[in-house]
Scaffold this motif. Structure first.
Motif, short mmCIF file in Angstrom:
data_model
loop_
_atom_site.label_atom_id
_atom_site.label_comp_id
_atom_site.label_asym_id
_atom_site.label_seq_id
_atom_site.Cartn_x
_atom_site.Cartn_y
_atom_site.Cartn_z
N ASP A 66 0.80 -1.24 0.00
CA ASP A 66 0.00 0.00 0.00
C ASP A 66 0.83 1.29 0.00
N LEU A 67 2.15 1.18 -0.23
CA LEU A 67 3.05 2.33 -0.38
C LEU A 67 3.33 3.07 0.92
N SER A 68 2.89 2.55 2.05
CA SER A 68 3.21 3.21 3.33
C SER A 68 4.49 2.62 3.89
N GLN A 69 5.22 3.45 4.64
CA GLN A 69 6.50 3.04 5.22
C GLN A 69 6.54 3.10 6.74
N VAL A 70 5.51 3.69 7.33
CA VAL A 70 5.45 3.84 8.79
C VAL A 70 4.04 3.53 9.26
N LEU A 295 -8.67 8.34 -2.65
CA LEU A 295 -8.94 7.23 -3.57
C LEU A 295 -9.65 6.09 -2.85
N PRO A 296 -10.61 5.43 -3.49
CA PRO A 296 -11.20 4.24 -2.90
C PRO A 296 -10.17 3.12 -2.85
N PRO A 297 -10.39 2.11 -1.99
CA PRO A 297 -9.39 1.06 -1.80
C PRO A 297 -8.93 0.38 -3.08
N ALA A 298 -9.82 0.17 -4.02
CA ALA A 298 -9.41 -0.50 -5.26
C ALA A 298 -8.40 0.34 -6.04
N GLN A 299 -8.61 1.65 -6.06
CA GLN A 299 -7.67 2.52 -6.76
C GLN A 299 -6.37 2.68 -5.99
N GLN A 300 -6.44 2.64 -4.66
CA GLN A 300 -5.21 2.63 -3.85
C GLN A 300 -4.36 1.41 -4.20
N ALA A 301 -5.02 0.25 -4.27
CA ALA A 301 -4.30 -1.00 -4.58
C ALA A 301 -3.71 -0.96 -5.98
N ASP A 302 -4.45 -0.38 -6.92
CA ASP A 302 -3.94 -0.28 -8.29
C ASP A 302 -2.73 0.65 -8.36
N LEU A 303 -2.77 1.74 -7.61
CA LEU A 303 -1.64 2.65 -7.57
C LEU A 303 -0.40 1.94 -7.02
N ALA A 304 -0.57 1.18 -5.94
CA ALA A 304 0.56 0.44 -5.37
C ALA A 304 1.10 -0.58 -6.37
N ARG A 305 0.21 -1.25 -7.09
CA ARG A 305 0.66 -2.24 -8.07
C ARG A 305 1.47 -1.58 -9.18
N ARG A 306 0.98 -0.45 -9.68
CA ARG A 306 1.70 0.25 -10.75
C ARG A 306 3.05 0.79 -10.27
N GLN A 308 4.94 -0.46 -7.81
CA GLN A 308 5.87 -1.57 -7.65
C GLN A 308 6.37 -2.08 -8.99
N ALA A 309 5.49 -2.09 -9.99
CA ALA A 309 5.90 -2.53 -11.33
C ALA A 309 6.96 -1.59 -11.91
N LEU A 310 6.78 -0.29 -11.69
CA LEU A 310 7.77 0.67 -12.17
C LEU A 310 9.10 0.50 -11.42
N ASP A 311 9.03 0.26 -10.10
CA ASP A 311 10.25 0.05 -9.32
C ASP A 311 11.02 -1.17 -9.81
N ARG A 312 10.31 -2.18 -10.28
CA ARG A 312 11.01 -3.36 -10.79
C ARG A 312 11.74 -3.06 -12.09
N ARG A 313 11.22 -2.10 -12.85
CA ARG A 313 11.87 -1.73 -14.12
C ARG A 313 12.99 -0.71 -13.91
N GLU A 314 12.76 0.21 -12.97
CA GLU A 314 13.74 1.27 -12.73
C GLU A 314 13.53 1.85 -11.33
N GLN A 315 14.62 2.13 -10.64
CA GLN A 315 14.53 2.70 -9.30
C GLN A 315 14.47 4.22 -9.37
N MET A 316 13.80 4.83 -8.39
CA MET A 316 13.70 6.27 -8.33
C MET A 316 15.04 6.89 -7.92
N TRP A 317 15.77 6.20 -7.03
CA TRP A 317 17.06 6.68 -6.55
C TRP A 317 18.14 5.66 -6.88
N ASN A 318 19.27 6.13 -7.36
CA ASN A 318 20.42 5.26 -7.59
C ASN A 318 21.26 5.24 -6.31
N ALA A 319 20.70 4.67 -5.26
CA ALA A 319 21.33 4.64 -3.94
C ALA A 319 20.82 3.43 -3.20
N ASN A 320 21.54 3.05 -2.15
CA ASN A 320 21.13 1.91 -1.35
C ASN A 320 21.54 2.13 0.11
#
Length: 395
Positions: A66-70, A295-306, A308-320
């Motif tokens: 769900d894109l939350s970190q805390v 956003l309703p829950p279904a759109q929240q879930a779709d946003l998280a899916r999209r 994560q899919a983008l993160d698998r193709r390319e990272q936002m930060w070139n850091a670790n």
């Protein structure tokens, strides 16, 4: 001795360590090391999630889902004992309507923090002073401070700082991503050459009230003037080193030394350790994320899916994680352990490979221990320096 409320996952990890070594957890166990410390984060953008349908602070969520970190569950798992929950307002036009709309939004966000904290009294409670953080930690509760990121909602009335002080805010920064009526931003065009005349009045009012001045997002000239004009130590609540990445959002080492010389501290972040890979698709997702609570829950879930899919193709930060640790250790070398702290910019764009949410915090403690720092020094990093600065504000 502090009362620690550990989650089942922490007991399982400690037990696993004990089993592997044939006895009690060793001194090298990062969970055991970190559990001894009072740990705070000075910049939590988590209130963006507080009004989401179906999202609960007392649950254990995941960034993947769900894109939350805390959340409360992960604060216990990562042993984050509290922090400054942010009243963030996007920069808008410097007009009467712009100010009015921003003030309404900031009041709503502040109320959402209060409402969420009040909903879970056994888990978390408001904190106003350094002593509150210690008291709540001993009681086994999380400490919820409040801060303002971007004073734009105040319009041209610095007395509104008093309203937010009464609402529990104890830290504020003058500016965010664009120049505003108070100051020039690190990423702005440079309207004032630092602070505006109104911004100098803002500094005086912050000092009068006893609120910590936050220089993150400020231009170099704004930082210099905040440091000069404030009667009390200031902080950078979530900033990175320019030596790690030459970006105007980051602080150079000369200014870090000046900050330390005046008793302040810089809280190391996970952002802008590289250039931001803000593609058109990423920008679109960020725009949706800013509205995630609508956003309703279904759109929240779709946003998280999209996302994560983008993160698998390319990272936002070139850091670790190693990049983060390298700048933490460098900042301590430059400024001294009394002037460095931590804030990942969680839920606001922070997080890197190997450090995606707050459950990674014990790894930082383990690395600081390996570098030779004592528990007392590491506790300064996690909370002592921040609480010292908070207590130094006379008001």
């Amino acid at each position: 001795m502090r009362k620690r409320v550990a989650t089942l996952s922490l007991f399982a990890l400690a037990a696993c360590t004990a089993t592997s070594q044939g006895g009690a957890p060793s001194a090298a166990d990062p969970v055991a090391q970190h559990a001894r410390l009072l740990t705070l984060d000075t910049h939590l953008d988590t209130p963006i999630h507080f009004d989401r349908e179906g999202w609960r602070f007392d649950a254990t969520h995941s960034f993947a889902a769900d894109l939350s970190q805390v959340d409360g569950g992960r604060m216990k798992a990562g042993m984050l004992d509290g922090g400054f929950f942010v009243v963030y307002t996007e920069q808008g036009p410097l007009t009467e309507k712009g100010y009015a709309d921003a003030l309404a939004f900031a009041r709503k966000r502040s109320d959402a923090i209060d409402r969420t904290v009040a909903a879970y009294p056994a888990l978390i409670a408001p904190a106003l002073t350094a002593a509150d953080a210690t008291r709540l930690n001993r009681a086994g509760k999380l400490a919820a401070f409040k801060s303002i990121e971007n004073s734009y909602p105040l319009g041209e009335d610095v007395s509104l700082l008093g309203e937010f002080y009464r609402k529990g805010v104890r830290m504020a920064g003058p500016v965010h991503s664009g120049d505003n009526q108070f100051a020039d931003s690190a990423t702005g065009k440079g309207k004032w050459g630092g602070l505006s005349p109104l911004g100098k009045r803002w500094v005086a009012e912050m000092n009068r009230l006893g609120m910590v001045i936050d220089a993150s997002h400020s231009s170099d000239a704004t930082f210099d003037q905040l440091l000069e004009l404030s009667r009390y130590p200031i902080i950078l609540s979530h900033s990175s080193l320019r030596s790690a990445n030459d970006h105007p959002r980051n602080l150079d080492q000369v200014r870090l030394r000046k900050l330390a010389a005046k008793g302040g501290a810089m809280c190391i972040s996970t952002i802008f350790l590289s250039d931001m890979n803000m593609t058109k698709e990423r920008a679109e997702l960020f725009g949706a994320y800013e509205r995630i609570a609508t956003l309703p829950p279904a759109q929240q879930a779709d946003l998280a899916r999209r996302w994560q899919a983008l993160d698998r193709r390319e990272q936002m930060w070139n850091a670790n994680f190693e990049t983060v640790m390298a700048q933490i250790l460098r900042a301590i070398e430059v400024a001294g352990i009394d002037h460095v702290c931590f804030a990942g910019d969680w839920d606001g764009g922070g997080g890197v490979v190997g450090m995606q949410d707050i459950t990674a915090l014990p790894k930082v403690t383990a690395r600081l221990k390996a570098a030779g720092y004592s528990d007392a020094d590491i506790e300064k990093f996690w909370s002592g320096n921040v609480l010292r600065i908070l207590a130094a504000q006379k008001g």
